[in-house]
Each structure stands twice: as structure tokens, then as C-alpha cells.
Design a protein around this motif. Structure first.
Motif, PDB file in Angstrom:
ATOM      1  N   ASN A   1      -0.830 -35.976  10.773  1.00  0.00           N
ATOM      2  CA  ASN A   1      -0.319 -37.337  10.600  1.00  0.00           C
ATOM      3  C   ASN A   1      -1.296 -38.333  11.213  1.00  0.00           C
ATOM      4  N   PRO A   2      -2.131 -38.975  10.383  1.00  0.00           N
ATOM      5  CA  PRO A   2      -3.124 -39.924  10.905  1.00  0.00           C
ATOM      6  C   PRO A   2      -2.510 -41.057  11.722  1.00  0.00           C
ATOM      7  N   ALA A   3      -1.293 -41.479  11.356  1.00  0.00           N
ATOM      8  CA  ALA A   3      -0.672 -42.613  12.037  1.00  0.00           C
ATOM      9  C   ALA A   3      -0.432 -42.339  13.516  1.00  0.00           C
ATOM     10  N   GLU A   4      -0.230 -41.076  13.875  1.00  0.00           N
ATOM     11  CA  GLU A   4       0.010 -40.723  15.275  1.00  0.00           C
ATOM     12  C   GLU A   4      -1.255 -40.850  16.112  1.00  0.00           C
ATOM     13  N   GLN A   5      -2.414 -40.831  15.446  1.00  0.00           N
ATOM     14  CA  GLN A   5      -3.677 -40.854  16.188  1.00  0.00           C
ATOM     15  C   GLN A   5      -4.373 -42.213  16.136  1.00  0.00           C
ATOM     16  N   ILE A   6      -3.873 -43.096  15.295  1.00  0.00           N
ATOM     17  CA  ILE A   6      -4.500 -44.412  15.141  1.00  0.00           C
ATOM     18  C   ILE A   6      -3.518 -45.485  15.575  1.00  0.00           C
ATOM     19  N   GLY A   7      -3.881 -46.250  16.587  1.00  0.00           N
ATOM     20  CA  GLY A   7      -3.009 -47.306  17.086  1.00  0.00           C
ATOM     21  C   GLY A   7      -3.375 -48.650  16.490  1.00  0.00           C
ATOM     22  N   GLY A   8      -2.498 -49.626  16.689  1.00  0.00           N
ATOM     23  CA  GLY A   8      -2.788 -50.979  16.219  1.00  0.00           C
ATOM     24  C   GLY A   8      -2.742 -51.100  14.704  1.00  0.00           C
ATOM     25  N   GLU A   9      -3.402 -52.137  14.198  1.00  0.00           N
ATOM     26  CA  GLU A   9      -3.411 -52.389  12.767  1.00  0.00           C
ATOM     27  C   GLU A   9      -4.265 -51.359  12.024  1.00  0.00           C
ATOM     28  N   ALA A  10      -3.705 -50.810  10.954  1.00  0.00           N
ATOM     29  CA  ALA A  10      -4.456 -49.850  10.133  1.00  0.00           C
ATOM     30  C   ALA A  10      -5.189 -50.565   9.002  1.00  0.00           C
ATOM     31  N   GLY A  11      -4.654 -51.717   8.584  1.00  0.00           N
ATOM     32  CA  GLY A  11      -5.311 -52.513   7.544  1.00  0.00           C
ATOM     33  C   GLY A  11      -5.544 -51.736   6.265  1.00  0.00           C
ATOM     34  N   GLN A  12      -6.787 -51.717   5.827  1.00  0.00           N
ATOM     35  CA  GLN A  12      -7.158 -51.040   4.584  1.00  0.00           C
ATOM     36  C   GLN A  12      -7.654 -49.620   4.827  1.00  0.00           C
ATOM     37  N   LEU A  13      -7.466 -49.122   6.050  1.00  0.00           N
ATOM     38  CA  LEU A  13      -7.876 -47.769   6.432  1.00  0.00           C
ATOM     39  C   LEU A  13      -9.341 -47.505   6.099  1.00  0.00           C
ATOM     40  N   ALA A  14     -10.180 -48.418   6.533  1.00  0.00           N
ATOM     41  CA  ALA A  14     -11.615 -48.239   6.383  1.00  0.00           C
ATOM     42  C   ALA A  14     -12.099 -47.205   7.392  1.00  0.00           C
ATOM     43  N   VAL A  15     -13.354 -46.811   7.272  1.00  0.00           N
ATOM     44  CA  VAL A  15     -13.906 -45.755   8.125  1.00  0.00           C
ATOM     45  C   VAL A  15     -13.818 -46.120   9.606  1.00  0.00           C
ATOM     46  N   ASP A  16     -14.052 -47.390   9.939  1.00  0.00           N
ATOM     47  CA  ASP A  16     -14.009 -47.771  11.346  1.00  0.00           C
ATOM     48  C   ASP A  16     -12.622 -47.592  11.944  1.00  0.00           C
ATOM     49  N   VAL A  17     -11.577 -47.680  11.109  1.00  0.00           N
ATOM     50  CA  VAL A  17     -10.211 -47.454  11.585  1.00  0.00           C
ATOM     51  C   VAL A  17      -9.952 -45.959  11.738  1.00  0.00           C
ATOM     52  N   LEU A  18     -10.339 -45.167  10.738  1.00  0.00           N
ATOM     53  CA  LEU A  18     -10.128 -43.718  10.795  1.00  0.00           C
ATOM     54  C   LEU A  18     -10.872 -43.088  11.973  1.00  0.00           C
ATOM     55  N   SER A  19     -12.053 -43.605  12.269  1.00  0.00           N
ATOM     56  CA  SER A  19     -12.884 -43.020  13.337  1.00  0.00           C
ATOM     57  C   SER A  19     -12.281 -43.194  14.719  1.00  0.00           C
ATOM     58  N   GLU A  20     -11.222 -44.010  14.837  1.00  0.00           N
ATOM     59  CA  GLU A  20     -10.551 -44.178  16.122  1.00  0.00           C
ATOM     60  C   GLU A  20      -9.732 -42.946  16.504  1.00  0.00           C
TER      61      GLU A  20
END
Length: 241
Positions: free
Chosen positions: A63-82
């Protein structure tokens, strides 16, 4: 009647038939059987890849949402890399690096062809990429997805690679098959609730990450796929299972 085609095969099937099945400089040879035949080649194949990811990510609790905090926006690479388990592409297997290189090559070609109003070549490129995704990457990665080690880096790399490709692909195909792309986007981003953009049609069109394109690796994998194809043909000719 168009409504009969919509009810039987869906509006996306008719759109894809017009975009991808005939060069625009040839007379349109319209028949229902041709629309029906175009569904398994692209729409159903992509849906099966999405379903494969959906089924096994739910089983493994990816579940990516559990590992990414804050705004996900368009789920670009910089967001996924968090995400804590998201490894840099350079540290992943050749298969993962090849797929992401191929995806970015496809994005580059689709953008170039669409800018030139050449939807036929753009659609062919998308079709070729989905074929590579389904018949090569997913098949070659099954053991990794089915691995008992839920926290193993190989398994997680496979999930992140496929997730990123499906997210990007949903944006790339949005002008061609808007309903399928919206369904895939909605399912992949639904876990983020209100943190991700609500519709794929509100996203920017993907840009090419040229730094991920590996021409040598792509050529090597193309040769390997050709060898495998010749091997299958020889096996069929010899009537061997």
C-alpha cells in the motif's frame, strides 16, 4: 448504431479502433468484428496487467499510501521516491531498469508523434509497450511477485516498478481510452483518499525521464526477446509442449 457498440464493447474499444487499427491515410474499413478483435490486443491485455497487480498487491499488503505522507498530487517520481521501500532505479534489477527505460522511450515517442498529429504511430507505440509489459516483464517477474518474502527488496522493487508504470501509463493513454485510464487511475490512487488528484484527466501529460533511458540495455533485451520468440516458434514447429 454506435450505441450498440458502446453497450457491447465499450466506448474505449471504438475509440481505440479508430486511433490504432488503421493508418489515417487509408479508407476506414469499419466492421464490428474488427472492433471486437482489437479488444484483447490492447484493452484486455492492459486490464489483465492491472488486475494482476491489484490482486497480488492486496494479498501482500503493498500500500503506497502508508509509506507516502502529505500531498500525493499526481504521484510523480519525486513523490513515490519518498517511500521507505522505494529504491533508486539504478539499484534495481536489469528487468526493472529495462521496463522503466522502455516506458520512458515510449513516452518520448508518444509525445513526439502526438505533437506531429500522428495518433496512429503513437497508438502503435503504446500497444508495443503494453505487449512488452504483459508478455515479458510480468511473466519474467512472476516468481518475484509470488515470493514468500514480503519485505524482500526484489519483491518490493517489482511492485514499485509495476506501480509506477501503471500510473504513468494511465496518463499516457488518457487521450486515447479515457474511461479505462480513469478506472485504472482511480483504483491505483484510491488508497490516498483526498491526497491524490481526483482524476487522471486533471494530471499533466507525462514527460520523458531521459536519464532512465538505457539504449544498450534495451538492445540487449530486444535480442533476448527475439531469441525467446524464435525458440517458441521452433518448439511449435516441432509440436513440443
Amino acid at each position: 448504431e454506435p450505441q450498440e457498440i458502446f453497450d457491447r464493447y465499450g466506448a474505449d474499444a471504438l475509440r481505440w479502433f479508430f486511433f490504432a487499427n488503421q493508418a489515417p491515410w487509408t479508407p476506414i474499413r469499419y466492421k464490428e468484428q474488427a472492433i471486437k478483435a482489437s479488444v484483447p490486443e490492447f484493452l484486455l491485455r492492459l486490464w489483465n496487467v492491472f488486475s494482476f497487480f491489484n490482486i497480488y498487491s492486496n494479498i501482500d499488503g503493498f500500500n503506497p499510501a502508508e509509506q507516502i505522507g502529505g500531498e500525493a498530487g499526481q504521484l510523480a517520481v519525486d513523490v513515490l521516491s519518498e517511500a521507505a521501500t522505494y529504491r533508486p532505479v539504478s539499484e534495481r534489477s536489469e528487468l526493472d531498469r529495462w521496463l522503466l527505460a522502455t516506458m520512458n522511450q515510449a513516452a518520448e515517442t508518444v509525445i513526439e508523434r502526438m505533437d506531429a498529429y500522428d495518433n496512429y504511430a503513437a497508438a502503435k507505440c503504446l500497444n508495443d509497450f503494453v505487449d512488452a509489459l504483459s508478455n515479458w516483464y510480468v511473466r519474467r517477474s512472476r516468481d518475484r511477485f509470488w515470493s514468500a518474502e514480503r519485505d524482500g527488496s526484489e519483491k518490493l522493487d517489482a511492485y514499485w516498478t509495476l506501480y509506477e508504470c501503471l500510473i504513468t501509463l494511465s496518463k499516457l493513454i488518457a487521450p486515447f481510452v479515457p474511461f479505462l485510464s480513469e478506472t485504472i487511475w482511480g483504483n491505483l490512487t484510491g488508497v490516498f483518499e483526498t491526497r491524490a488528484v481526483s482524476s487522471v484527466h486533471l494530471c499533466d501529460y507525462p514527460s520523458c525521464q531521459t536519464e532512465l533511458i538505457d539504449t544498450e540495455l534495451s538492445q540487449q533485451m530486444a535480442a533476448l526477446r527475439e531469441i525467446a520468440s524464435l525458440g517458441r516458434s521452433a518448439r511449435m514447429d516441432a509440436k513440443l509442449k
